[in-house]
Design a protein around this motif. Sequence first.
Motif, PDB file in Angstrom:
ATOM      1  N   TYR A  96       0.811  -1.204   0.000  1.00 47.63           N
ATOM      2  CA  TYR A  96       0.000   0.000   0.000  1.00 47.63           C
ATOM      3  C   TYR A  96       0.847   1.258   0.000  1.00 47.63           C
ATOM      4  CZ  TYR A  96       1.040  -0.828   4.880  1.00 47.63           C
ATOM      5  OH  TYR A  96       1.681  -1.099   6.049  1.00 47.63           O
ATOM      6  N   LYS A  97       2.173   1.085   0.186  1.00 43.73           N
ATOM      7  CA  LYS A  97       3.040   2.266   0.121  1.00 43.73           C
ATOM      8  C   LYS A  97       3.154   2.697  -1.327  1.00 43.73           C
ATOM      9  CE  LYS A  97       6.842   0.793   1.720  1.00 43.73           C
ATOM     10  NZ  LYS A  97       6.521  -0.643   1.624  1.00 43.73           N
ATOM     11  N   LEU A  98       3.293   3.986  -1.529  1.00 39.84           N
ATOM     12  CA  LEU A  98       3.457   4.520  -2.870  1.00 39.84           C
ATOM     13  C   LEU A  98       4.929   4.790  -3.161  1.00 39.84           C
ATOM     14  CD1 LEU A  98       0.513   7.083  -2.890  1.00 39.84           C
ATOM     15  CD2 LEU A  98       0.518   4.700  -3.661  1.00 39.84           C
ATOM     16  N   SER A  99       5.300   4.659  -4.404  1.00 33.49           N
ATOM     17  CA  SER A  99       6.655   4.993  -4.849  1.00 33.49           C
ATOM     18  C   SER A  99       6.593   6.317  -5.593  1.00 33.49           C
ATOM     19  CB  SER A  99       7.200   3.908  -5.773  1.00 33.49           C
ATOM     20  OG  SER A  99       7.368   2.704  -5.063  1.00 33.49           O
ATOM     21  N   PHE A 100       7.423   7.253  -5.183  1.00 30.81           N
ATOM     22  CA  PHE A 100       7.406   8.594  -5.755  1.00 30.81           C
ATOM     23  C   PHE A 100       8.583   8.797  -6.697  1.00 30.81           C
ATOM     24  CE2 PHE A 100       4.228  11.059  -3.391  1.00 30.81           C
ATOM     25  CZ  PHE A 100       3.904  10.149  -2.403  1.00 30.81           C
ATOM     26  N   GLY A 101       8.305   9.441  -7.817  1.00 28.46           N
ATOM     27  CA  GLY A 101       9.389   9.927  -8.654  1.00 28.46           C
ATOM     28  C   GLY A 101       9.971  11.187  -8.048  1.00 28.46           C
ATOM     29  N   ALA A 102      11.093  11.609  -8.614  1.00 32.02           N
ATOM     30  CA  ALA A 102      11.775  12.793  -8.088  1.00 32.02           C
ATOM     31  C   ALA A 102      11.112  14.088  -8.533  1.00 32.02           C
ATOM     32  CB  ALA A 102      13.235  12.777  -8.504  1.00 32.02           C
ATOM     33  N   GLY A 103      10.209  13.998  -9.515  1.00 30.84           N
ATOM     34  CA  GLY A 103       9.463  15.174  -9.927  1.00 30.84           C
ATOM     35  C   GLY A 103       9.960  15.802 -11.207  1.00 30.84           C
ATOM     36  N   THR A 104       9.037  16.402 -11.945  1.00 29.69           N
ATOM     37  CA  THR A 104       9.329  17.175 -13.153  1.00 29.69           C
ATOM     38  C   THR A 104       8.919  18.608 -12.888  1.00 29.69           C
ATOM     39  OG1 THR A 104       8.964  15.291 -14.630  1.00 29.69           O
ATOM     40  CG2 THR A 104       8.772  17.503 -15.591  1.00 29.69           C
ATOM     41  N   THR A 105       9.852  19.523 -13.039  1.00 29.40           N
ATOM     42  CA  THR A 105       9.565  20.933 -12.775  1.00 29.40           C
ATOM     43  C   THR A 105       9.068  21.616 -14.039  1.00 29.40           C
ATOM     44  OG1 THR A 105      11.226  21.019 -11.021  1.00 29.40           O
ATOM     45  CG2 THR A 105      10.528  23.120 -11.985  1.00 29.40           C
ATOM     46  N   VAL A 106       7.950  22.290 -13.900  1.00 32.71           N
ATOM     47  CA  VAL A 106       7.355  23.059 -14.999  1.00 32.71           C
ATOM     48  C   VAL A 106       7.306  24.520 -14.585  1.00 32.71           C
ATOM     49  CG1 VAL A 106       5.274  23.467 -16.347  1.00 32.71           C
ATOM     50  CG2 VAL A 106       5.986  21.122 -15.837  1.00 32.71           C
ATOM     51  N   THR A 107       7.814  25.375 -15.455  1.00 32.04           N
ATOM     52  CA  THR A 107       7.748  26.816 -15.220  1.00 32.04           C
ATOM     53  C   THR A 107       7.035  27.447 -16.400  1.00 32.04           C
ATOM     54  OG1 THR A 107       9.821  26.778 -13.979  1.00 32.04           O
ATOM     55  CG2 THR A 107       9.049  28.920 -14.776  1.00 32.04           C
TER      56      THR A 107
ATOM     57  N   SER B  50       0.869   0.921   9.974  1.00 27.90           N
ATOM     58  CA  SER B  50      -0.391   0.402   9.481  1.00 27.90           C
ATOM     59  C   SER B  50      -1.158  -0.156  10.657  1.00 27.90           C
ATOM     60  CB  SER B  50      -0.155  -0.698   8.443  1.00 27.90           C
ATOM     61  OG  SER B  50      -1.373  -1.292   8.073  1.00 27.90           O
ATOM     62  N   LEU B  51      -2.367   0.333  10.845  1.00 27.72           N
ATOM     63  CA  LEU B  51      -3.185  -0.107  11.975  1.00 27.72           C
ATOM     64  C   LEU B  51      -2.407   0.025  13.281  1.00 27.72           C
ATOM     65  CD1 LEU B  51      -4.788  -3.214  10.267  1.00 27.72           C
ATOM     66  CD2 LEU B  51      -5.854  -0.990  10.689  1.00 27.72           C
ATOM     67  N   GLU B  52      -1.719   1.154  13.408  1.00 28.14           N
ATOM     68  CA  GLU B  52      -0.983   1.532  14.612  1.00 28.14           C
ATOM     69  C   GLU B  52       0.257   0.680  14.863  1.00 28.14           C
ATOM     70  OE1 GLU B  52      -3.992   1.595  17.744  1.00 28.14           O
ATOM     71  OE2 GLU B  52      -5.404   1.984  16.113  1.00 28.14           O
ATOM     72  N   GLU B  53       0.610  -0.156  13.918  1.00 31.73           N
ATOM     73  CA  GLU B  53       1.801  -0.975  14.096  1.00 31.73           C
ATOM     74  C   GLU B  53       2.868  -0.525  13.105  1.00 31.73           C
ATOM     75  OE1 GLU B  53       0.943  -5.147  14.125  1.00 31.73           O
ATOM     76  OE2 GLU B  53       2.978  -5.669  13.514  1.00 31.73           O
ATOM     77  N   ARG B  54       4.100  -0.349  13.603  1.00 32.74           N
ATOM     78  CA  ARG B  54       5.156   0.075  12.696  1.00 32.74           C
ATOM     79  C   ARG B  54       5.508  -1.075  11.767  1.00 32.74           C
ATOM     80  NH1 ARG B  54      11.000   1.995  14.722  1.00 32.74           N
ATOM     81  NH2 ARG B  54       9.728   2.738  16.430  1.00 32.74           N
ATOM     82  N   VAL B  55       5.369  -0.839  10.508  1.00 30.85           N
ATOM     83  CA  VAL B  55       5.631  -1.902   9.547  1.00 30.85           C
ATOM     84  C   VAL B  55       6.862  -1.635   8.719  1.00 30.85           C
ATOM     85  CG1 VAL B  55       3.243  -2.647   9.419  1.00 30.85           C
ATOM     86  CG2 VAL B  55       4.058  -0.875   7.867  1.00 30.85           C
ATOM     87  N   GLU B  56       7.421  -0.465   8.837  1.00 27.26           N
ATOM     88  CA  GLU B  56       8.616  -0.173   8.070  1.00 27.26           C
ATOM     89  C   GLU B  56       9.424   0.919   8.751  1.00 27.26           C
ATOM     90  OE1 GLU B  56       8.094  -0.582   4.032  1.00 27.26           O
ATOM     91  OE2 GLU B  56       9.760   0.668   3.422  1.00 27.26           O
TER      92      GLU B  56
END
Lengths: 110, 112
Positions: A96-107, B50-56
């Motif tokens: 459920y964790k998301l992976s983020f890119g470093a970003g693209t800057t637009v001006t 997650s659900l109050e438990e440290r998972v990482e």
Amino acid sequence: RKEVEQDPGPFNVPEGATVAFNCTYSNSASQSFFWYRQDCRKEPKLLMSVYSSGNEDGRFTAQLNRASQYISLLIRDSKLSDSATYLCVVNPPNDYKLSFGAGTTVTVRA
Amino acid sequence: ETGVTQTPRHLVMGMTNKKSLKCEQHLGHNAMYWYKQSAKKPLELMFVYSLEERVENNSVPSRFSPECPNSSHLFLHLHTLQPEDSALYLCASSRTGGYGYTFGSGTRLTVV
């Protein structure tokens, strides 16, 4: 290889122009995709989710290409207020964790 | 108005101080995160609950100590920090299952 890679830019465009950029992801089984916007010294905010069929929200269009493992963001009729860093975000499978890119800057310039 | 509230917004602390960052969400989310963002760098995941438990715990130095007393609150306790710890610290929350995050406004930390 990084999970999510983006061209850092910057993309400098005049007002009214169209700007588009891509993001590639490494895990072919990734399920969810998002574009976030981050203004200077502010928190990231969800701009739009990216659906398999592609989706549009006003001047913003997002596309997903699963075969080539990239997503894209297109901004039409750019406004000065569109100047920001755009973060590509991917949800790997079974996580459920998301992976983020470093970003693209637009001006956008007047 | 963000559904995730972080305090303080700004913090300046000496290397010998002890301080805590607070994060609160009322979105009914069941996962909470601490991220660090240094100048011109991407987000770095620090901790996940997650659900109050440290998972990482992403190899974060022990001078950073998280606490999650319930599903709505998350703390980051700081002690004997270094100047290179100066950064924007962001809290986020989400539902588990591949949903997007909601971020707090962040705490801009300066260690002197």
